[in-house]
Design a protein around this motif. Structure first.
Motif, PDB file in Angstrom:
ATOM      1  N   VAL A  62       4.773 -22.823 -30.585  1.00 21.80           N
ATOM      2  CA  VAL A  62       5.225 -21.480 -30.227  1.00 21.80           C
ATOM      3  C   VAL A  62       5.647 -21.440 -28.764  1.00 21.80           C
ATOM      4  O   VAL A  62       6.673 -20.843 -28.407  1.00 21.80           O
ATOM      5  CB  VAL A  62       4.120 -20.440 -30.511  1.00 21.80           C
ATOM      6  N   SER A  63       4.875 -22.088 -27.906  1.00 25.06           N
ATOM      7  CA  SER A  63       5.233 -22.143 -26.488  1.00 25.06           C
ATOM      8  C   SER A  63       6.591 -22.801 -26.290  1.00 25.06           C
ATOM      9  O   SER A  63       7.414 -22.340 -25.489  1.00 25.06           O
ATOM     10  CB  SER A  63       4.157 -22.900 -25.714  1.00 25.06           C
ATOM     11  N   ALA A  64       6.854 -23.861 -27.040  1.00 26.21           N
ATOM     12  CA  ALA A  64       8.144 -24.547 -26.927  1.00 26.21           C
ATOM     13  C   ALA A  64       9.293 -23.677 -27.414  1.00 26.21           C
ATOM     14  O   ALA A  64      10.438 -23.848 -26.968  1.00 26.21           O
ATOM     15  CB  ALA A  64       8.099 -25.851 -27.716  1.00 26.21           C
ATOM     16  N   ALA A  65       9.004 -22.739 -28.323  1.00 23.47           N
ATOM     17  CA  ALA A  65      10.043 -21.863 -28.877  1.00 23.47           C
ATOM     18  C   ALA A  65      10.036 -20.484 -28.225  1.00 23.47           C
ATOM     19  O   ALA A  65      10.611 -19.533 -28.773  1.00 23.47           O
ATOM     20  CB  ALA A  65       9.841 -21.720 -30.386  1.00 23.47           C
ATOM     21  N   ALA A  66       9.429 -20.367 -27.052  1.00 19.80           N
ATOM     22  CA  ALA A  66       9.240 -19.057 -26.430  1.00 19.80           C
ATOM     23  C   ALA A  66      10.565 -18.338 -26.173  1.00 19.80           C
ATOM     24  O   ALA A  66      10.702 -17.137 -26.447  1.00 19.80           O
ATOM     25  CB  ALA A  66       8.456 -19.205 -25.127  1.00 19.80           C
ATOM     26  N   GLU A  67      11.544 -19.033 -25.639  1.00 11.42           N
ATOM     27  CA  GLU A  67      12.832 -18.397 -25.352  1.00 11.42           C
ATOM     28  C   GLU A  67      13.511 -17.928 -26.632  1.00 11.42           C
ATOM     29  O   GLU A  67      14.095 -16.836 -26.679  1.00 11.42           O
ATOM     30  CB  GLU A  67      13.737 -19.362 -24.593  1.00 11.42           C
ATOM     31  N   GLU A  68      13.455 -18.747 -27.679  1.00  6.34           N
ATOM     32  CA  GLU A  68      14.052 -18.366 -28.955  1.00  6.34           C
ATOM     33  C   GLU A  68      13.409 -17.086 -29.490  1.00  6.34           C
ATOM     34  O   GLU A  68      14.106 -16.151 -29.918  1.00  6.34           O
ATOM     35  CB  GLU A  68      13.878 -19.499 -29.972  1.00  6.34           C
ATOM     36  N   LEU A  69      12.086 -17.024 -29.466  1.00  4.47           N
ATOM     37  CA  LEU A  69      11.380 -15.854 -29.978  1.00  4.47           C
ATOM     38  C   LEU A  69      11.655 -14.622 -29.115  1.00  4.47           C
ATOM     39  O   LEU A  69      11.837 -13.517 -29.638  1.00  4.47           O
ATOM     40  CB  LEU A  69       9.882 -16.137 -30.040  1.00  4.47           C
ATOM     41  N   ARG A 168       9.199 -13.357 -38.790  1.00  5.53           N
ATOM     42  CA  ARG A 168       9.296 -14.501 -39.707  1.00  5.53           C
ATOM     43  C   ARG A 168       9.327 -15.817 -38.935  1.00  5.53           C
ATOM     44  O   ARG A 168       8.642 -16.771 -39.305  1.00  5.53           O
ATOM     45  CB  ARG A 168      10.527 -14.370 -40.593  1.00  5.53           C
ATOM     46  N   ARG A 169      10.125 -15.878 -37.890  1.00  6.29           N
ATOM     47  CA  ARG A 169      10.241 -17.143 -37.161  1.00  6.29           C
ATOM     48  C   ARG A 169       8.904 -17.538 -36.543  1.00  6.29           C
ATOM     49  O   ARG A 169       8.515 -18.722 -36.577  1.00  6.29           O
ATOM     50  CB  ARG A 169      11.309 -17.028 -36.073  1.00  6.29           C
ATOM     51  N   PHE A 170       8.174 -16.577 -35.983  1.00  3.48           N
ATOM     52  CA  PHE A 170       6.862 -16.881 -35.410  1.00  3.48           C
ATOM     53  C   PHE A 170       5.922 -17.437 -36.474  1.00  3.48           C
ATOM     54  O   PHE A 170       5.263 -18.469 -36.273  1.00  3.48           O
ATOM     55  CB  PHE A 170       6.259 -15.628 -34.783  1.00  3.48           C
ATOM     56  N   ALA A 171       5.868 -16.779 -37.634  1.00  2.00           N
ATOM     57  CA  ALA A 171       4.965 -17.236 -38.692  1.00  2.00           C
ATOM     58  C   ALA A 171       5.404 -18.588 -39.250  1.00  2.00           C
ATOM     59  O   ALA A 171       4.561 -19.418 -39.620  1.00  2.00           O
ATOM     60  CB  ALA A 171       4.896 -16.192 -39.801  1.00  2.00           C
ATOM     61  N   GLU A 172       6.719 -18.826 -39.318  1.00  2.00           N
ATOM     62  CA  GLU A 172       7.194 -20.122 -39.790  1.00  2.00           C
ATOM     63  C   GLU A 172       6.730 -21.251 -38.883  1.00  2.00           C
ATOM     64  O   GLU A 172       6.356 -22.333 -39.362  1.00  2.00           O
ATOM     65  CB  GLU A 172       8.727 -20.120 -39.866  1.00  2.00           C
ATOM     66  N   ILE A 173       6.743 -21.008 -37.584  1.00  2.00           N
ATOM     67  CA  ILE A 173       6.291 -22.035 -36.636  1.00  2.00           C
ATOM     68  C   ILE A 173       4.823 -22.359 -36.880  1.00  2.00           C
ATOM     69  O   ILE A 173       4.416 -23.528 -36.887  1.00  2.00           O
ATOM     70  CB  ILE A 173       6.527 -21.580 -35.186  1.00  2.00           C
ATOM     71  N   LEU A 174       4.011 -21.333 -37.105  1.00  7.02           N
ATOM     72  CA  LEU A 174       2.600 -21.572 -37.407  1.00  7.02           C
ATOM     73  C   LEU A 174       2.442 -22.336 -38.715  1.00  7.02           C
ATOM     74  O   LEU A 174       1.674 -23.305 -38.795  1.00  7.02           O
ATOM     75  CB  LEU A 174       1.851 -20.241 -37.502  1.00  7.02           C
ATOM     76  N   ALA A 175       3.174 -21.904 -39.736  1.00 12.69           N
ATOM     77  CA  ALA A 175       3.015 -22.497 -41.065  1.00 12.69           C
ATOM     78  C   ALA A 175       3.357 -23.987 -41.068  1.00 12.69           C
ATOM     79  O   ALA A 175       2.802 -24.757 -41.867  1.00 12.69           O
ATOM     80  CB  ALA A 175       3.880 -21.761 -42.073  1.00 12.69           C
ATOM     81  N   GLU A 176       4.266 -24.413 -40.182  1.00  7.98           N
ATOM     82  CA  GLU A 176       4.642 -25.825 -40.113  1.00  7.98           C
ATOM     83  C   GLU A 176       3.464 -26.731 -39.744  1.00  7.98           C
ATOM     84  O   GLU A 176       3.494 -27.927 -40.012  1.00  7.98           O
ATOM     85  CB  GLU A 176       5.764 -26.014 -39.091  1.00  7.98           C
ATOM     86  N   HIS A 177       2.422 -26.160 -39.153  1.00  8.73           N
ATOM     87  CA  HIS A 177       1.279 -26.954 -38.700  1.00  8.73           C
ATOM     88  C   HIS A 177       0.046 -26.737 -39.572  1.00  8.73           C
ATOM     89  O   HIS A 177      -1.049 -27.174 -39.211  1.00  8.73           O
ATOM     90  CB  HIS A 177       0.972 -26.617 -37.236  1.00  8.73           C
ATOM     91  N   LEU A 178       0.229 -26.081 -40.713  1.00 10.06           N
ATOM     92  CA  LEU A 178      -0.875 -25.769 -41.611  1.00 10.06           C
ATOM     93  C   LEU A 178      -0.637 -26.409 -42.975  1.00 10.06           C
ATOM     94  O   LEU A 178       0.511 -26.676 -43.347  1.00 10.06           O
ATOM     95  CB  LEU A 178      -0.999 -24.253 -41.781  1.00 10.06           C
ATOM     96  N   PRO A 179      -1.685 -26.647 -43.744  1.00 11.64           N
ATOM     97  CA  PRO A 179      -1.497 -27.157 -45.107  1.00 11.64           C
ATOM     98  C   PRO A 179      -0.695 -26.185 -45.962  1.00 11.64           C
ATOM     99  O   PRO A 179      -0.663 -24.973 -45.705  1.00 11.64           O
ATOM    100  CB  PRO A 179      -2.936 -27.291 -45.628  1.00 11.64           C
ATOM    101  N   GLU A 180      -0.065 -26.720 -46.982  1.00 17.79           N
ATOM    102  CA  GLU A 180       0.736 -25.914 -47.902  1.00 17.79           C
ATOM    103  C   GLU A 180      -0.110 -24.791 -48.498  1.00 17.79           C
ATOM    104  O   GLU A 180      -1.230 -25.004 -48.941  1.00 17.79           O
ATOM    105  CB  GLU A 180       1.276 -26.802 -49.027  1.00 17.79           C
TER     106      GLU A 180
END
Length: 453
Positions: A62-69, A168-180
């Protein structure tokens, strides 16, 4: 052929379309809950340290995507870029905080008989539906999602329909690091939120938003024994006591009323000033409004601007005087100027309801005691601010005001890790801080005795 319903978001600065997103049908809401329920046992059995590591990794992403968010947030809600970026950074800090606190969240051992052990163990509640607002979408969602996930719950997240891409984009970033299956995202409006709140497989509904919606959620949860965790509307008072520097007090009032165009959960909504200070304070507040004019961003959309202006018109028709502002900005976008209203009475909408705009309604009262009494006479119970040089009066105020947070001599601020519990129609339960881990878990008592003991 039926047309797919969609969310359309206009840039509140220009009126241009920035987002078109299909609304999730009821079947999609149900499917998300079903998938989260299926994933819940495995995530609950995952070691707390491993859950925390996943959330910590997500925080870095999320920190890396801060500007995008921040860019998405600015385009969808009009939030000034620096403020939007600050919200993302606050969200990152919150995720890191819960990644550290999660593995430390424990229970108790009770002293009973020699041949037995008695334990009080916190366990995840199951499936948490998280419904978040538009005014600070990343920071608010980070707290609720972070606490739910490190506690071992699976989550279905519905961001506000006013900023669906940001959420959506914020939650997608989190979901990428979690199990399905651990975190699902639903794009929808209030209909989707209602569907989630009424789903019998949802164990907790965590909602930040309006009090009207919160009441409906509370009823839906009560009907089936689910937990409702609510931070809802506020009508936060600011009291200006005798003896304070009026220029400083006006600067505090302006910050509380005008920051983010008044669209902060704990914005100043009504101002009580003692009569001896009133003339100088209003003069200084008008000067502050002139300084803020042209610097604040737009309201989130035209619908909200009309609601804010309706409150102003109600006050003027009832006898209030516009000392500054009071008319929507001409041209594109949903801008509204910082507005100072004087001669306000306690029956006006600007004093009885949450306006959620850059409006500073001033009510003059004879003394500090009257200010406290009138500030306390309200349906809401989120926060309040008291500006006073007198320690005794400060003590009286914080003990008397029926709100979750009282701030003395500062409209914003607070120590890291702090928590607050709103009252009355402003909600219930702790929405942040270490105590949120308690809200996201249920304590199971285990009495473990020796066979034949």
């Amino acid at each position: 052929m039926s047309q797919t319903l969609e969310i359309t978001v206009l840039d509140p600065r220009t009126g241009d379309v920035v987002t078109r997103m299909p609304l999730a049908p009821p079947s999609a809401c149900d499917a998300a809950v079903d998938a989260a329920r299926a994933a819940a046992p495995g995530w609950a059995r995952t070691a707390p340290a491993d859950r925390a590591a996943a959330v910590a990794a997500a925080a870095k992403a999320v920190s890396a995507a801060a500007e995008e968010l921040a860019d998405l947030n600015e385009r969808e809600t009009g939030k000034p870029h620096d403020d939007a970026l600050g919200g993302v950074e606050a969200g990152v800090g919150t995720l890191v905080q819960y990644s550290e606190l999660g593995p430390l969240h424990g229970g108790r051992v009770l002293q009973g008989q020699w041949a037995a052990t008695d334990l009080m163990v916190p366990q995840p509640r199951g499936v948490v539906a998280v419904l978040t607002p538009w005014n600070d979408p990343v920071a608010v969602a980070a707290g609720l999602l972070g606490a739910a996930l490190v506690s071992g719950n699976t989550v279905v997240h519905k961001p506000s329909e006013r900023c669906p891409q940001t959420g959506r984009r914020f939650a997608e970033i989190l979901a990428e690091h979690l199990p399905e299956g651990v975190l699902h995202i639903v794009d929808g409006d209030g209909t989707a939120g209602t569907r989630l709140a009424e789903n019998p497989l949802v164990d907790v509904v965590a909602h930040v938003g309006s009090s009207a919606t919160g009441r409906n959620i509370a009823l839906a949860c009560a009907a089936r024994g689910a937990k409702a965790l609510l931070e809802n509307g506020g009508n936060d008072a600011l009291i200006v006591d005798d003896g304070v520097d009026t220029r400083w007090a006006a600067a505090q009032a302006a910050l509380g009323s005008f920051a983010n165009a008044g669209q902060i959960c704990t914005s100043v909504e009504r101002i009580y000033v003692v009569e001896a200070q009133a003339e100088a304070f209003v003069t200084d507040l008008v000067a502050e409004a002139r300084e803020w004019d042209g610097r604040i961003g737009p309201l989130v959309d035209e619908r909200h601007r009309q609601q804010v202006h309706a409150h102003v018109l109600d006050a003027v028709e009832a006898g209030a005087r516009v000392a500054f502002g009071g008319e929507p900005r001409p041209g594109p976008g949903s801008f509204y100027p910082p507005t100072v209203l004087t001669d306000c009475t306690s029956d006006m909408l600007v004093l009885t309801e949450e306006t959620f705009g850059p409006i500073a309604p001033v009510r003059v009262v004879p003394d500090f005691g009257t200010a406290v009494a009138e500030a306390a006479d309200d349906r809401y119970g989120l926060a309040a601010t008291v500006l006073t040089p007198d320690m005794g009066r400060a003590q009286l105020a914080w003990r008397s005001l029926p709100v979750g947070t009282v701030k003395i001599n500062a409209v914003f601020g607070g120590a890291p890790g702090g928590a607050a519990e709103p009252r009355r129609i402003s909600g219930n339960g702790f929405g942040f801080g270490p105590e949120l881990l308690d809200e996201m878990t249920a304590v199971k008592v285990v009495h473990w005795s020796s066979p034949g003991g």
